[in-house]
Each structure stands twice: as structure tokens, then as C-alpha cells.
Scaffold this active site. Sequence first.
Site, PDB file in Angstrom:
ATOM      1  N   CYS A   1     122.657  13.518  76.651  1.00  0.00           N
ATOM      2  CA  CYS A   1     123.910  13.527  75.968  1.00  0.00           C
ATOM      3  C   CYS A   1     123.823  12.443  74.694  1.00  0.00           C
ATOM      4  O   CYS A   1     123.874  11.299  74.783  1.00  0.00           O
ATOM      5  CB  CYS A   1     125.109  12.941  76.960  1.00  0.00           C
ATOM      6  SG  CYS A   1     126.762  12.552  76.005  1.00  0.00           S
TER       7      CYS A   1
ATOM      8  N   CYS B   1     126.598   9.666  74.191  1.00  0.00           N
ATOM      9  CA  CYS B   1     126.460   8.681  75.492  1.00  0.00           C
ATOM     10  C   CYS B   1     125.409   7.671  74.770  1.00  0.00           C
ATOM     11  O   CYS B   1     125.981   6.355  75.055  1.00  0.00           O
ATOM     12  CB  CYS B   1     125.806   9.392  76.540  1.00  0.00           C
ATOM     13  SG  CYS B   1     126.949  10.604  77.383  1.00  0.00           S
TER      14      CYS B   1
END
Length: 297
Positions: free
Chosen positions: A43, A46
Amino acid sequence: MLAEAPKSADNLIKDTTTSAFRQDVIAESMKQPVLVDFWAPWCGPCKQLTPVIEKAVKAAGGKVKLVKMNIDEHPQIAGQLGIQSIPAVYAFDRGQPVDGFMGALPESQVKAFIERLVGAGGSGTDELLAEAAERAKEGDVAGAAELYAGVLAEDPENVTAMAALARLHVDLKDFEGARRFLDMVPANKAGHADVAAARAALELAEQAASLGDLGELEQRIAANPDDHQARFELALGLNARNRRDAAVDQLLAIFKRDRSWNDDAARKQLVQFFEAWGPTDPATLSGRRKLSSLLFS
């Protein structure tokens, strides 16, 4: 406000697992709020959020802790909480999830989220928002709308005011008007908790508008307590009539009887209720306690 002595990063920030979640989050949040950052190695956002939220947690001087959970390795908790996109951050306090946000927010918004969580002093804008919320609660829709519009005049990207105006239109059954205010929200703030709550309230109101007489649903349930679809629709109708505790009880009844019914629909609908009502609503607090007792027992 007196500053506390900084604590080491080892004490403030850690990774957790499914088995350690109860100790690292539920138990630890009885001492101070705990942020849970749900992430995954693939991700990109993230990775953007990690240094930002770690910096903000360290700057809070021990008033809040950060626990990170890799959902690729430990998907169970994220699934139970209804997390569908990451990064997702949930704030736990006294053993219960009380707030949260999605997406890689900028440092200023992450800092503001933490300050709100730990009870930092409010600004003039905060006072206007609080007064507007009180007027809305008292039924003074016009007065509340005027105050929210005043906030937007000073701060055109204030998502709390946008979301509140959307909620006012939902209450007035003006779904198109609500959608217009939600469409005003900048893309980088779409994951704000107030915006998510307003969007959930709009979806629930539109669902409830399609329901008929609740008496027929109650009769179906009386004839067959395992008619989960009737019980599910009854919960939507009860919520539309502001009978929130009763709506929670109907969904919990489905959850107890068959957790997997309709792809976990009862728990997912509870999560949407809590999102729409807000983290401090009495029905949310009570409902989360009941749901958590089933999930984490």
C-alpha cells in the site's frame, strides 16, 4: 497545559498481531487512547502515512500510543471492523473504538485528529461548530445552517461544516442537497470521519425511504424468527425512526443466530450505523460494547 516528559518510541509505537490485539489495544486503551494503523506492505499511501502519524504520536508526549497491524499477515481484526480500504486508522479509548479516518492525511490533519482525541483546547472555529451543532440538536436548522455557512466563509475547506450541512439536508429528506455538500469535499479529505458519517447517514436514509410499513416486517419475524431479511429491513426502519437501540438489537439478533448471513451483512450494517451516528452517540457506545463482547469474547 504542562508538557509531559517524552516517552521512548519503543513505548509509544509498536506492531501487533491478532493474538496480541486484546493486550496491545483493548487493555492498553484503558490507560490512554491507542491509535491502530491498519496497513499492508503493498500500500503506497500507507507508506506515506507512516512517518507522518509516527511523528504526530511522538509529539503528543505519551498522551496517545500507536499500534500498527499488517492486514496481509493479520486480516481478522480488520475484517471484523469492516475495514475495506487502507490505510485506515482507528482510535480506541477505554476498550472501545471511538473515532478514525481513512487515507494518507497530511500532517496538520493527523495532528488535529490526535488533539481532538486527547481533548486539546478549541479555537474560535471550534466554538462556532459547537454552537451550530447545539442549535441543530435543538431543532434550529436555519440557525445551525447559518453558523456552518459562516464557518465555510472563513474556511472554505472545513469538512466538518460541509458534512454537518449534508446531515441537515438528510434530516430534511433533501437527499440531493446533501449530496451536493458531500460533492464539495476535497478528494484528499474524503476519508475524514465527519464526511464518512454524513455519507453513511445519507445512504441509510435513502435505504429507509424505500421501506414500507414496519408492522408487516414485525409480523414476518413473529411468524419466523429466522427471517433475517425481515429483521434486517426492520433495523433500517427503526433507525430511520430514530429508535437506534432497537435497530442495534435487531442486527445483533441476526449476528447471534448466523454471523455469516448474507456475507456478514448484520455486522457490516452495524458498522455503518455507528459511522452515521458518530463515535460519542450513546447508541454507538452501547452498540459497540455489545458487538465487541461477541467479537472478542
